[in-house]
Structures are given as C-alpha cells and as structure tokens.
Write an enzyme that holds these catalytic residues in place. Structure first.
Site, short mmCIF file in Angstrom:
data_model
loop_
_atom_site.label_atom_id
_atom_site.label_comp_id
_atom_site.label_asym_id
_atom_site.label_seq_id
_atom_site.Cartn_x
_atom_site.Cartn_y
_atom_site.Cartn_z
N SER A 1 0.83 -1.20 0.00
CA SER A 1 0.00 0.00 0.00
C SER A 1 0.87 1.26 0.00
O SER A 1 1.64 1.48 -0.93
CB SER A 1 -0.96 -0.05 1.19
OG SER A 1 -1.93 0.97 1.13
N ASP B 1 -9.78 -3.61 -5.92
CA ASP B 1 -9.14 -2.73 -4.94
C ASP B 1 -9.54 -1.28 -5.19
O ASP B 1 -9.00 -0.63 -6.09
CB ASP B 1 -7.63 -2.89 -5.01
CG ASP B 1 -6.90 -2.18 -3.87
OD1 ASP B 1 -7.55 -1.38 -3.17
OD2 ASP B 1 -5.70 -2.43 -3.70
N HIS C 1 -7.83 -4.73 -1.39
CA HIS C 1 -6.60 -4.10 -0.91
C HIS C 1 -5.92 -5.03 0.09
O HIS C 1 -6.08 -4.87 1.31
CB HIS C 1 -6.95 -2.75 -0.28
CG HIS C 1 -5.79 -1.82 -0.19
ND1 HIS C 1 -5.20 -1.24 -1.29
CD2 HIS C 1 -5.10 -1.34 0.89
CE1 HIS C 1 -4.22 -0.44 -0.91
NE2 HIS C 1 -4.14 -0.50 0.41
#
Length: 204
Positions: A101, A151, A182
């Site tokens: 991320s 995502d 995610h």
C-alpha cells in the site's frame, strides 16, 4: 529514521520492508521471511503522521498524493538506506524493497527517482506515486507488482500507469493480478517468491 534490523545470510538479498498506512516496522517481517527466509530485514517506520497513523508521505485526500512531499520523502528514505547500508555493512549486498500500500508507493517512487539506491522492488497494492517521473534510464531495474481487481484504494488504472511508466523507462516488470481487494494474497506471495528466486544470483 526509526527502524528495526535483523541480520541474515550474506548470500541472500537484503529486504527493505515498507509498511502500509498505520503500520509499523514489525508488519512485514512475516512476509519477508516467507519471501526469503535467510534474508536480512531492514524495516524503517514511516516518518509522516496522518492523525496518528504513520505514513511515508502526505496525501491531500484518499488517493490524492502531495507530490512535492513524495519527492522529499523519497529523498529522505534514500538517505536512510545509504546510512543503514554503511551502519550494517550492506553496501555491497543485493537490496530488494518489499512494500504494501503506502509502503509500496514510496518504494515505487524510490525506484523511479533513485535507481542509484534501489533496483529491485516487490510491490503489493501499489499506485502511481508521481504524475510525471523524470526520464531516467531504469535498464537493470526489476519490479514485481501484485494488485487486486477489486481494490478501490489502489485502482487498477493507477497501477497500470505505474507499470507503463516503469516499462517506458526500460525496467523489467512482472505484473500479477488477483480477484481480491486491498490485500496481500497467498498467490501474490507465491508469485513474488518465484520472481525473487529467479534472479537470486544477480546483483545490480
């Protein structure tokens, strides 16, 4: 920069572990061990606080990055890697960033902006960190990217832009997609592990 370091086999790559928003240096140790059990692990803490949540750079809104801060924080991370390499005797060792991320995004920025520091990265749930990265020659750079088709936090169109930019600058790119959101998936980890092992002996 606050960090944790665990020594490993000198013949294994050093893994630079970069956590996601709200994470800590401990977050990716398990992933690092799964990818390369004998590797030394270098895990810094994101220097930016977003309402108490550690990050690597500021953002103006969800998915909207402060690009000036991206560049500045990328330089800060590059300086840290250089300092840590000298401190722990890693200067001549193979270095591979592993990020999730926000950590994947700062690793992508480091790859695009500072190929003198980082030539290999495994990115999970990454986005394009900069609108127009400089036209640096990334020949010899290798990047693995794993992203979810559902995502909403790291949209595929942004990840596609990152893939295209890396390839346009002559980087070798391996793109993996999974049907989830995610997250880091088991198949993504296995794909990254295979990617890492293929170039085990090559040092840039």
């Amino acid at each position: 920069m606050d960090h944790k370091y665990v020594e490993g086999d000198a013949d294994a790559p050093v893994l630079l572990l970069l956590h996601g928003t709200g994470g800590s240096p401990d977050d990716l140790f398990g992933l690092g061990r799964e990818l390369s059990p004998k590797s030394a692990l270098l895990a810094p803490a994101g220097p930016v606080s977003e309402h108490g949540a550690p990050r690597w750079f500021r953002r103006l809104a969800e998915g909207v990055f402060d690009y000036e801060d991206v560049v500045a924080r990328t330089g800060q991370l590059a300086d840290f890697v250089g300092m840590a390499s000298e401190t722990y005797g890693l200067t001549d060792r193979r270095l591979v960033a592993v990020g999730f991320s926000n950590g994947a995004n700062i690793a992508a920025a480091l790859t695009l902006l500072r190929p003198d520091v980082l030539r290999e990265a495994a990115l999970f749930a990454s986005m394009m960190p900069l609108p127009a990265p400089p036209a640096l020659d990334l020949a010899g750079t290798r990047v693995f990217l794993s992203n979810g088709e559902r995502d909403a936090m790291a949209p595929l169109d942004s990840n596609d832009q990152l893939v295209a930019s890396l390839r346009d600058h002559s980087a070798e790119v391996t793109s993996h997609r999974h049907p989830g959101g995610h997250q880091i998936t088991l198949d993504g980890v296995e794909a990254a592990k295979a990617w890492l092992a293929r170039e085990w002996q090559q040092v840039f």
